[in-house]
Structure formats: structure tokens, C-alpha cells
Design an enzyme around this catalytic site. Structure first.
Site, short mmCIF file in Angstrom:
data_model
loop_
_atom_site.label_atom_id
_atom_site.label_comp_id
_atom_site.label_asym_id
_atom_site.label_seq_id
_atom_site.Cartn_x
_atom_site.Cartn_y
_atom_site.Cartn_z
N TYR A 165 -31.35 -46.20 -57.49
CA TYR A 165 -30.01 -45.65 -57.27
C TYR A 165 -29.66 -45.63 -55.78
O TYR A 165 -28.55 -46.01 -55.37
CB TYR A 165 -29.99 -44.25 -57.88
CG TYR A 165 -28.69 -43.49 -57.74
CD1 TYR A 165 -27.58 -43.81 -58.52
CD2 TYR A 165 -28.59 -42.42 -56.85
CE1 TYR A 165 -26.40 -43.09 -58.40
CE2 TYR A 165 -27.42 -41.70 -56.73
CZ TYR A 165 -26.32 -42.04 -57.50
OH TYR A 165 -25.17 -41.32 -57.38
N LYS A 169 -26.66 -47.59 -54.03
CA LYS A 169 -25.58 -46.82 -53.42
C LYS A 169 -25.35 -47.20 -51.95
O LYS A 169 -24.22 -47.27 -51.50
CB LYS A 169 -25.85 -45.32 -53.54
CG LYS A 169 -25.56 -44.77 -54.92
CD LYS A 169 -24.22 -45.22 -55.42
CE LYS A 169 -23.47 -44.22 -56.24
NZ LYS A 169 -22.20 -44.78 -56.75
#
Ligand code: NAD
Length: 303
Positions: A165, A169
Site C-alpha cells: 500500500y 500510494k
């Protein structure tokens, strides 16, 4: 003066719930026509249903706004292109893209499956890239565009169990940096929002009083500022619980050591000077690093 979005057309991805729903409602309340996109899946990206997006469209219409639903997965470029066509057919333009869709597949890196790594990158990075690519020609043609990426404190600073993640991101920030530079001459401004909010994504992670403070509504003003005509560009705004901050990717002044056998040892000994933050800058583009370095070498050689 009120921040107005009258006459603007916005696409908000992942707007069937959580932050995206609030973004869509706020843009519509301030006059924008909104494409409410959502795959309607679970927090890990599994499943899917068109009803999530449709319910938000119904809410917007009930409040007197204009909206249409779209159930494309942002990972499917053809479906994303069709979504942008849907906006063009209905309203003739696309002014705002809020890349908000996202999923989680948390695990420590040691236990993480590479398939889960790839899927998270696919949704967050490729999803954002697909949507940017699909709106880009229209924004160029119009000489107007506002794109908001949704990054995360995990991407900027790291969090245990979120290697996939975090990588995905921060990749959106990388996409922002170059799109902001390339979009400038067409009045396309590209920014990133790093929210902190109590949504289903953070459910079970925090105690009740903290969840209460982290109302997702508190993030929306930062999105509105980054999506508005008056938006900055290449800015990373952090928002949560009514607080607002900015994150900068800086380059320090550093030192010059030149080339030679003992540079590794000298560099190791003076690393604190290299990392010292006094005099650091936010480079206007990647070229600045090379310019600074060549400048130091020229100066050392008396040029
Ligand atoms: N909540 C936080 O504290 C926080 C912190 C940092 C970043 N974010 C980011 O903010 C965004 C919104 O998250 P949220 O907290 O509202 O969570 P959420 O799970 O409520 O919202 C994400 C939405 O994206 C949709 N979605 C997932 N995959 C999709 C796909 N392939 N195509 C289209 N839609 C898809 C989901 O159905 C869901 O409605 C995400 O990008 C998330 O990573 C949230």
C-alpha cells in the site's frame, strides 16, 4: 467568497462510500456535475456491485444536484475510457478528477503474497494512471484540468504491514510530480491529498474517541481546495480531524567530495552534513538535482 464549482464536471473514483462519497456530495453541493464511480467491492477489493455508486447518485439528485453512476474498476483502462466518455456525452467536458479508489491487503512484508502486492499497486497506481490518461486529452483540449491524487501517510512515511500500500500510494506522488510539470502549459494542476479518517478502511484500528475526532468530513475541505480553479499545483496536503499540513519532498544542500579512492570513507564520516536540513529546498523538477551537483563540481574546479 464561497468556493464555487458551478459548471464544472468532476469524476470521483471509489465514491460509493467513505471519503469518496463525501467528496462527491461536497462537489455536487457546490455546483459540480459528478460522475460517481465505484466498483462496490469489499475493503480488500473482492466482489463488486453497482448499487454503491447509484445510492450516492440518488443522494445527490435528492439534494437537487446532478450526478451519474459508473461501476468501472479503475484497473480496467477500457472501462475507464468509457467512463470518461460517459461524462463527455452527458456534459461535454471533464474539469476535475479525484483519484480516490483504493483497497488494502495488509500483511508484514515477510508474510505478504506478491499477488497481493501486485493487486494493491494495480488499483492505486495503475488505477490513478488509467484515469489520468483517459481525462488528459480532454483537459489538454479544454486548457483546464484539476487532478487530485489520494496518497497516504503510509506512502510518505511508512506503516507496519503496509509495504504494498505504501509503495502504491507514494507512486501516486511520483505520478503527480511529472503530470503537474507536463500539465502546466494546459492549465492542468495536479496535487495530492494525504487523508486521515475513520472509514471502513481504518475500522478496528483505533479507539472510539480517536475515531470520533477523525470524522471523514474533516478531510473534504482539502480536496475542495486542491480541485478548485484556485488550486496550487504539485502540492501534497495532509488533512485529518480538522488539522491541515503539507508534506514536502526536499533536497538538502549537502556537500561536495569529488571523486577519489577515499570518498566512501569521507562520505560515511560526513553523512550528518549530507542529511542536515538547513538550506534544503523543494526542487522545481528532477533536473535540479543534476544542476546542483554539476554546479558543485564546476565550482570545485574553479569554473
Ligand atoms: N481512511 C484513511 O485514513 C485513509 C488514509 C490514507 C489514505 N486513504 C485513501 O483514501 C481513499 C479512500 O479511502 P476510504 O478510507 O474512504 O476507504 P473506503 O474503502 O471506504 O473507500 C474506497 C472506495 O474505493 C472503491 N474501490 C476499490 N477498488 C476500486 C476499483 N478498482 N475501482 C473503483 N472503485 C474501487 C471501494 O469500493 C470503496 O468504496 C483510498 O485511496 C485510501 O487509500 C484513506
Amino acid at each position: 467568497m464561497a468556493m464555487d464549482f458551478q459548471g464544472r464536471v468532476a469524476i470521483v473514483t471509489g465514491a460509493g462510500g467513505g471519503l469518496g462519497r463525501l467528496h462527491a456530495l461536497a462537489l455536487a453541493r457546490r455546483g459540480a456535475k459528478v460522475v460517481v464511480n465505484d466498483l462496490g467491492g469489499a475493503v480488500d477489493g473482492s466482489g463488486g456491485s453497482a448499487t454503491a455508486a447509484q445510492q450516492v447518485v440518488d443522494e445527490i439528485r435528492a439534494a437537487g444536484g446532478e450526478a451519474i453512476a459508473n461501476a468501472a474498476s479503475v484497473t480496467d483502462f477500457e472501462a475507464v475510457q468509457a467512463m470518461v466518455k460517459q461524462a463527455i456525452t452527458a456534459w461535454g467536458r471533464v474539469d476535475i478528477l479525484v483519484n480516490n479508489a483504493g483497497i488494502l491487503r495488509d500483511k508484514s512484508f515477510a508474510k505478504m503474497d506478491m499477488a497481493d502486492f501486485r493487486l494493491v499497486v494495480d488499483v492505486h497506481l495503475m488505477g490513478a494512471a488509467n484515469c489520468c490518461k483517459a481525462v488528459w486529452p480532454y483537459m489538454q483540449e479544454q486548457n483546464y484540468g484539476r487532478i487530485v491524487m489520494t496518497t497516504s501517510s503510509t506512502g510518505l512515511y511508512g506503516n507496519f504491514g503496509q509495504a504494498n500500500y505504501g509503495a502504491a500510494k507514494l507512486a501516486q506522488v511520483g505520478l503527480m510530480q511529472t503530470l503537474a510539470i507536463e500539465g502546466a502549459k494546459h492549465n492542468i494542476r495536479v496535487n495530492a491529498l494525504a487523508p486521515t479518517a475513520a472509514t471502513r478502511m481504518t475500522a478496528g484500528l483505533l479507539p472510539e474517541p480517536v475515531l470520533e475526532a477523525l470524522k471523514p468530513e474533516a478531510v473534504v475541505p482539502a480536496m475542495l481546495v486542491l480541485a478548485h480553479e484556485s488550486a496550487p499545483t504539485r502540492t501534497i496536503v495532509c488533512a485529518g480531524a480538522g488539522g491541515f499540513e503539507a508534506a514536502h519532498i526536499t533536497m538538502t544542500e549537502g556537500i561536495y567530495l569529488g571523486m577519489g579512492e577515499t570518498v566512501p570513507e569521507e562520505l560515511a564520516a560526513r553523512l550528518a552534513e549530507v542529511t542536515a536540513s538547513e538550506g534544503q529546498q523543494v526542487p522545481a523538477s528532477g533536473a535540479v538535482q543534476g544542476q546542483v551537483e554539476v554546479g558543485k563540481a564546476m565550482k570545485a574546479h574553479g569554473h
